[in-house]
Design a protein around this motif. Structure first.
Motif, short mmCIF file in Angstrom:
data_model
loop_
_atom_site.label_atom_id
_atom_site.label_comp_id
_atom_site.label_asym_id
_atom_site.label_seq_id
_atom_site.Cartn_x
_atom_site.Cartn_y
_atom_site.Cartn_z
N SER A 18 40.76 4.84 -98.50
CA SER A 18 41.90 5.69 -98.85
C SER A 18 41.52 6.75 -99.88
CB SER A 18 43.08 4.85 -99.36
OG SER A 18 42.76 4.16 -100.55
N THR A 19 40.54 6.44 -100.72
CA THR A 19 40.09 7.42 -101.70
C THR A 19 39.39 8.58 -101.01
OG1 THR A 19 39.85 5.71 -103.40
CG2 THR A 19 38.69 7.78 -103.77
N LEU A 20 38.52 8.27 -100.06
CA LEU A 20 37.88 9.34 -99.28
C LEU A 20 38.95 10.16 -98.56
CD1 LEU A 20 35.61 10.92 -97.95
CD2 LEU A 20 35.37 9.05 -96.29
N GLY A 21 39.93 9.50 -97.97
CA GLY A 21 40.99 10.22 -97.29
C GLY A 21 41.71 11.20 -98.22
N ALA A 22 41.97 10.78 -99.45
CA ALA A 22 42.63 11.66 -100.42
C ALA A 22 41.76 12.86 -100.76
CB ALA A 22 42.98 10.87 -101.68
N TYR A 23 40.46 12.63 -100.90
CA TYR A 23 39.55 13.75 -101.18
C TYR A 23 39.49 14.72 -100.01
CZ TYR A 23 37.71 12.51 -105.76
OH TYR A 23 37.58 12.30 -107.12
N MET A 24 39.58 14.21 -98.80
CA MET A 24 39.59 15.08 -97.62
C MET A 24 40.87 15.90 -97.57
SD MET A 24 37.91 12.38 -94.89
CE MET A 24 37.80 13.50 -93.49
N VAL A 25 42.00 15.28 -97.94
CA VAL A 25 43.27 16.00 -97.98
C VAL A 25 43.23 17.11 -99.04
CG1 VAL A 25 45.71 15.77 -98.60
CG2 VAL A 25 44.65 14.11 -97.05
N TYR A 30 45.85 20.74 -99.57
CA TYR A 30 47.18 20.20 -99.79
C TYR A 30 47.39 19.77 -101.24
CZ TYR A 30 48.32 19.85 -94.79
OH TYR A 30 48.61 20.13 -93.48
N GLU A 31 48.64 19.83 -101.68
CA GLU A 31 49.03 19.20 -102.94
C GLU A 31 49.26 17.72 -102.66
OE1 GLU A 31 52.87 18.84 -105.92
OE2 GLU A 31 52.66 20.65 -104.69
N ILE A 32 48.56 16.86 -103.37
CA ILE A 32 48.64 15.43 -103.11
C ILE A 32 49.75 14.79 -103.93
CG2 ILE A 32 47.46 13.21 -103.41
CD1 ILE A 32 44.85 14.60 -102.75
N ILE A 33 50.57 14.01 -103.24
CA ILE A 33 51.50 13.11 -103.89
C ILE A 33 50.96 11.70 -103.62
CG2 ILE A 33 53.87 12.25 -103.98
CD1 ILE A 33 54.68 15.05 -102.82
N ALA A 34 50.46 11.07 -104.67
CA ALA A 34 49.78 9.78 -104.51
C ALA A 34 50.79 8.64 -104.48
CB ALA A 34 48.79 9.58 -105.65
N LEU A 35 50.56 7.69 -103.58
CA LEU A 35 51.47 6.56 -103.42
C LEU A 35 50.67 5.26 -103.39
CD1 LEU A 35 54.25 5.30 -102.85
CD2 LEU A 35 53.91 5.87 -100.43
N HIS A 36 51.05 4.34 -104.28
CA HIS A 36 50.35 3.06 -104.38
C HIS A 36 51.37 1.93 -104.29
CE1 HIS A 36 47.21 0.24 -105.69
NE2 HIS A 36 48.12 -0.31 -106.47
N PHE A 37 50.96 0.83 -103.66
CA PHE A 37 51.84 -0.32 -103.51
C PHE A 37 51.27 -1.55 -104.21
CE2 PHE A 37 52.59 2.29 -99.71
CZ PHE A 37 53.98 2.44 -99.76
N ASN A 56 43.42 10.37 -111.76
CA ASN A 56 42.91 11.20 -112.85
C ASN A 56 41.72 12.04 -112.38
OD1 ASN A 56 44.80 10.30 -114.73
ND2 ASN A 56 43.51 8.63 -115.45
N ALA A 57 40.84 11.41 -111.60
CA ALA A 57 39.66 12.13 -111.11
C ALA A 57 40.05 13.28 -110.18
CB ALA A 57 38.72 11.16 -110.39
N LEU A 58 41.14 13.09 -109.45
CA LEU A 58 41.61 14.11 -108.52
C LEU A 58 42.59 15.10 -109.17
CD1 LEU A 58 42.21 11.94 -105.32
CD2 LEU A 58 40.87 14.05 -105.38
N ASN A 59 42.90 14.87 -110.45
CA ASN A 59 43.87 15.71 -111.17
C ASN A 59 45.23 15.74 -110.47
OD1 ASN A 59 42.08 16.57 -113.31
ND2 ASN A 59 41.08 17.89 -111.80
N ILE A 60 45.65 14.57 -109.99
CA ILE A 60 46.94 14.46 -109.31
C ILE A 60 48.05 14.38 -110.34
CG2 ILE A 60 48.37 12.96 -107.86
CD1 ILE A 60 45.80 12.18 -106.37
N SER A 61 49.04 15.23 -110.20
CA SER A 61 50.13 15.28 -111.18
C SER A 61 51.37 14.52 -110.74
CB SER A 61 50.52 16.74 -111.47
OG SER A 61 50.91 17.41 -110.28
#
Length: 224
Positions: A18-25, A30-37, A56-61
């Motif tokens: 999922s981390t690789l997927g986020a980096y690909m996005v 895209y602006e990432i909205i991160a979701l964790h369960f 933090n590494a992806l600077n997701i706000s």
């Protein structure tokens, strides 16, 4: 396509896929909205810590952490029921006891609700079909059916695409792609059993270690 102000919900477990997927996005603009369960999994605290560090590494706000305590009540899985041992003898046939019933379906349903709220166009999930542990909710056919259902069950103007960039990759290909994108693999966690040092013998650790071995590189996390 103009991606300015385009949003993506990224389901992020704190794991490598999922981390690789986020980096690909992110690489797609895209602006990432991160979701964790948090769903009562054995390594819940470690996964949450990894998720926060990766954000933090992806600077997701913008991020969400949802607590799903019902999994421990309804699912007979070694990940959520500590009376069931996590297998350490290698991958067998059939669906393993680490399968959490319909977990990805539930995750995607909640993600769809969040996507409608946030006006996101895609939901990214790091499912892997060919090199997974045999989970039925990690298949391309399942994801395709979920995407259709989500779009039938949301507003007419809501058009959501479920993005599964890793679905046909092997673990070694995932490692190689992550290295090309400078994904901080040292921040990720895959172990089903332990939170301090990875056990190295559960199905998930075995798949991860074999992926690094075939990619001819060393896994940066610490093992027992």
């Amino acid at each position: 396509m103009n991606l300015e102000n385009k949003k993506a919900i990224c389901i992020m477990s704190g794991g490598m896929d999922s981390t690789l997927g986020a980096y690909m996005v992110k690489d797609m603009g895209y602006e990432i909205i991160a979701l964790h369960f948090n769903y009562g999994q054995r390594t819940e605290a470690k996964e949450l810590s990894c998720f926060k560090n990766i954000c933090n590494a992806l600077n997701i706000s913008s991020s969400y952490v949802l607590d799903l305590d019902f999994f421990s009540k309804i699912s007979a899985s070694a990940l959520t029921d500590k009376s069931i041992d996590v297998p350490t003898s290698g991958l067998g046939d059939g669906v393993p006891v680490t399968y959490v019933p319909f977990r990805n379906g539930i995750f995607l349903s909640l993600s769809a609700a969040l996507a409608e709220k946030e006006g996101a166009e895609i939901i990214a999930i790091g499912v892997v079909e060919e090199d997974s542990s045999g989970y039925p909710d990690c298949t391309e056919s399942f994801i395709s059916a979920m995407e259709k259902s989500i779009n039938l069950g949301t507003k007419d103007e809501t058009k959501i695409k479920i993005y599964t960039p890793l679905v046909h990759l092997s673990k070694s290909q995932i490692v190689e792609h992550a290295l090309k994108l400078n994904v901080p693999l040292e921040l990720t966690w895959s172990c089903y059993k332990d939170e301090d040092k990875a056990c190295g013998v559960c199905d998930s650790c075995r798949l991860r270690l074999n992926g690094f071995k075939l990619a001819n590189t060393k896994d940066p996390i610490e093992y027992q």
